[in-house]
Each structure stands twice: as structure tokens, then as C-alpha cells.
Design a protein around this motif. Structure first.
Motif, PDB file in Angstrom:
ATOM      1  N   PRO A 256      63.675 105.463  18.146  1.00 23.80           N
ATOM      2  CA  PRO A 256      62.749 106.597  18.217  1.00 23.80           C
ATOM      3  C   PRO A 256      62.347 107.173  16.856  1.00 23.80           C
ATOM      4  N   LEU A 257      63.207 107.114  15.856  1.00 24.46           N
ATOM      5  CA  LEU A 257      62.887 107.697  14.561  1.00 24.46           C
ATOM      6  C   LEU A 257      62.452 106.669  13.521  1.00 24.46           C
ATOM      7  N   LYS A 258      63.030 105.503  13.595  1.00 24.93           N
ATOM      8  CA  LYS A 258      62.724 104.482  12.602  1.00 24.93           C
ATOM      9  C   LYS A 258      61.691 103.515  13.158  1.00 24.93           C
ATOM     10  N   LYS A 259      61.091 102.743  12.303  1.00 20.42           N
ATOM     11  CA  LYS A 259      60.010 101.847  12.713  1.00 20.42           C
ATOM     12  C   LYS A 259      60.512 100.416  12.891  1.00 20.42           C
ATOM     13  N   PHE A 260      61.500 100.225  13.738  1.00 20.25           N
ATOM     14  CA  PHE A 260      61.940  98.869  14.026  1.00 20.25           C
ATOM     15  C   PHE A 260      62.339  98.726  15.483  1.00 20.25           C
ATOM     16  N   ILE A 261      62.406  97.474  15.894  1.00 21.01           N
ATOM     17  CA  ILE A 261      62.754  97.127  17.275  1.00 21.01           C
ATOM     18  C   ILE A 261      64.054  96.347  17.265  1.00 21.01           C
ATOM     19  N   THR A 262      64.947  96.695  18.157  1.00 21.58           N
ATOM     20  CA  THR A 262      66.221  96.003  18.275  1.00 21.58           C
ATOM     21  C   THR A 262      66.175  95.086  19.497  1.00 21.58           C
ATOM     22  N   CYS A 263      66.609  93.856  19.294  1.00 22.88           N
ATOM     23  CA  CYS A 263      66.688  92.881  20.382  1.00 22.88           C
ATOM     24  C   CYS A 263      68.148  92.494  20.569  1.00 22.88           C
ATOM     25  N   GLU A 264      68.665  92.750  21.742  1.00 20.05           N
ATOM     26  CA  GLU A 264      70.034  92.374  22.083  1.00 20.05           C
ATOM     27  C   GLU A 264      69.986  91.278  23.138  1.00 20.05           C
ATOM     28  N   LEU A 265      70.774  90.231  22.932  1.00 18.22           N
ATOM     29  CA  LEU A 265      70.894  89.146  23.909  1.00 18.22           C
ATOM     30  C   LEU A 265      72.344  89.066  24.357  1.00 18.22           C
ATOM     31  N   ASN A 266      72.568  89.077  25.643  1.00 19.97           N
ATOM     32  CA  ASN A 266      73.895  88.896  26.219  1.00 19.97           C
ATOM     33  C   ASN A 266      73.830  87.678  27.134  1.00 19.97           C
ATOM     34  N   LEU A 267      74.591  86.663  26.784  1.00 18.05           N
ATOM     35  CA  LEU A 267      74.613  85.426  27.567  1.00 18.05           C
ATOM     36  C   LEU A 267      75.969  85.284  28.228  1.00 18.05           C
ATOM     37  N   ARG A 268      75.957  85.246  29.545  1.00 15.09           N
ATOM     38  CA  ARG A 268      77.199  85.063  30.305  1.00 15.09           C
ATOM     39  C   ARG A 268      77.252  83.628  30.794  1.00 15.09           C
ATOM     40  N   ILE A 269      78.274  82.930  30.345  1.00 14.04           N
ATOM     41  CA  ILE A 269      78.526  81.563  30.793  1.00 14.04           C
ATOM     42  C   ILE A 269      79.963  81.532  31.295  1.00 14.04           C
ATOM     43  N   PRO A 270      80.360  80.495  31.999  1.00 14.05           N
ATOM     44  CA  PRO A 270      81.714  80.465  32.547  1.00 14.05           C
ATOM     45  C   PRO A 270      82.787  80.701  31.476  1.00 14.05           C
ATOM     46  N   SER A 271      83.601  81.695  31.688  1.00 15.42           N
ATOM     47  CA  SER A 271      84.742  82.102  30.874  1.00 15.42           C
ATOM     48  C   SER A 271      84.370  82.613  29.481  1.00 15.42           C
ATOM     49  N   HIS A 272      83.096  82.861  29.204  1.00 18.40           N
ATOM     50  CA  HIS A 272      82.684  83.379  27.902  1.00 18.40           C
ATOM     51  C   HIS A 272      81.469  84.290  28.049  1.00 18.40           C
ATOM     52  N   THR A 273      81.372  85.248  27.136  1.00 15.35           N
ATOM     53  CA  THR A 273      80.181  86.086  27.010  1.00 15.35           C
ATOM     54  C   THR A 273      79.803  86.097  25.539  1.00 15.35           C
ATOM     55  N   LEU A 274      78.569  85.705  25.247  1.00 17.48           N
ATOM     56  CA  LEU A 274      78.085  85.671  23.873  1.00 17.48           C
ATOM     57  C   LEU A 274      77.082  86.802  23.678  1.00 17.48           C
ATOM     58  N   HIS A 275      77.102  87.396  22.489  1.00 15.77           N
ATOM     59  CA  HIS A 275      76.251  88.549  22.201  1.00 15.77           C
ATOM     60  C   HIS A 275      75.570  88.354  20.856  1.00 15.77           C
ATOM     61  N   SER A 276      74.311  88.739  20.793  1.00 11.41           N
ATOM     62  CA  SER A 276      73.552  88.699  19.552  1.00 11.41           C
ATOM     63  C   SER A 276      72.660  89.928  19.501  1.00 11.41           C
ATOM     64  N   GLU A 277      72.594  90.559  18.345  1.00 14.00           N
ATOM     65  CA  GLU A 277      71.767  91.752  18.190  1.00 14.00           C
ATOM     66  C   GLU A 277      71.109  91.720  16.812  1.00 14.00           C
ATOM     67  N   LYS A 278      69.783  91.810  16.799  1.00 19.27           N
ATOM     68  CA  LYS A 278      69.018  91.804  15.553  1.00 19.27           C
ATOM     69  C   LYS A 278      67.906  92.838  15.634  1.00 19.27           C
ATOM     70  N   SER A 279      67.534  93.359  14.464  1.00 16.58           N
ATOM     71  CA  SER A 279      66.445  94.331  14.375  1.00 16.58           C
ATOM     72  C   SER A 279      65.385  93.833  13.413  1.00 16.58           C
ATOM     73  N   ALA A 280      64.132  94.181  13.709  1.00 16.21           N
ATOM     74  CA  ALA A 280      63.002  93.792  12.870  1.00 16.21           C
ATOM     75  C   ALA A 280      61.832  94.723  13.190  1.00 16.21           C
ATOM     76  N   PRO A 281      60.809  94.714  12.331  1.00 16.50           N
ATOM     77  CA  PRO A 281      59.648  95.580  12.588  1.00 16.50           C
ATOM     78  C   PRO A 281      58.798  95.139  13.775  1.00 16.50           C
ATOM     79  N   ALA A 282      58.874  93.869  14.156  1.00 19.22           N
ATOM     80  CA  ALA A 282      58.052  93.365  15.257  1.00 19.22           C
ATOM     81  C   ALA A 282      58.948  92.784  16.359  1.00 19.22           C
ATOM     82  N   VAL A 283      58.446  92.815  17.582  1.00 26.92           N
ATOM     83  CA  VAL A 283      59.206  92.320  18.731  1.00 26.92           C
ATOM     84  C   VAL A 283      59.522  90.826  18.583  1.00 26.92           C
TER      85      VAL A 283
END
Length: 120
Positions: free
Chosen positions: A51-78
Motif C-alpha cells: 500500500p505505501l511502496k511501489k512494488f508487487i510481492t508474488c508468493e508461491l506455495n507449492l504443496r507436493i507429497p511430504s513437502h511444501t516449497l515456498h518462494s517470495e519475490k518483489s518487483a515493480p511489475a507483476v
């Protein structure tokens, strides 16, 4: 592999071009998930504009058998944030598959001390 996914967005407008790019990136991730059951894999994509800064955060949560992977990155564009997050998640998937296959383990060989001979 058809990967099941859903998109959650907050303060981000998704147009046809962004939806098309999301489909392409999910298809790319699906190539890494061939060994897993399609019913057991699920991807959540969370897009949020700060809301205050000019960037977009993209979070990915991947659920696979017996594991959960997470990735989070921010950038000015989607699309840029999505590209960065997908590439990070793909690298995590490669690492996980390598561990599951047993690659990277160092082999340790036992040496019998009776076989050692001092030569002078």
C-alpha cells in the motif's frame, strides 16, 4: 502435467495478459513435477501490491507429497515478480528432486587397517 493452482490477489488488477503469463509459468513448473502425482500437487499464487511502496510481492506455495516449497519475490511489475518467484521455486524443485534421488551424497569407503603397509 496439469498442475492445479489458484490465484489470490490483493490490490492487483489481473488482465488477460497477466493471466496468460501465469498459465505459461505454471506449465513451466509442471514440467519439473512429472514424477509426482497430479492430484497430490497444488500451487497457490498470492499477488499483493504494497500500500505505501511501489512494488508487487508474488508468493508461491507449492504443496507436493511430504513437502511444501515456498518462494517470495518483489518487483515493480507483476510479471517481473512472477518470473523471479517461479525461477526461485524451480531451483528449489531441482534441489528437492536431487535430494530425493540421492544425488549429492558423498560415498564413504571403509579401509581395513590390516591392508595398510608401511613401505620404507
Amino acid at each position: 502435467m496439469n498442475l492445479e493452482f489458484h490465484v489470490v490477489n490483493k490490490n492487483v488488477l489481473l488482465n488477460e495478459y497477466v493471466n496468460k503469463k501465469i498459465e505459461e509459468k505454471v506449465t513451466k513448473l509442471g514440467l519439473y513435477l512429472q514424477p509426482f502425482s497430479p492430484d497430490a500437487c497444488h500451487l497457490q499464487i498470492h499477488l499483493q501490491r504494497h500500500p505505501l511502496k511501489k512494488f508487487i510481492t508474488c508468493e508461491l506455495n507449492l504443496r507436493i507429497p511430504s513437502h511444501t516449497l515456498h518462494s517470495e519475490k518483489s518487483a515493480p511489475a507483476v510479471i517481473t515478480a512472477l518470473d523471479l518467484a517461479v525461477s526461485t521455486l524451480a531451483q528449489e524443485l531441482k534441489t528437492l528432486k536431487s535430494k530425493l534421488r540421492g544425488n549429492g551424497k558423498k560415498k564413504v569407503y571403509a579401509v581395513d587397517s590390516s591392508e595398510l603397509v608401511d613401505e620404507v
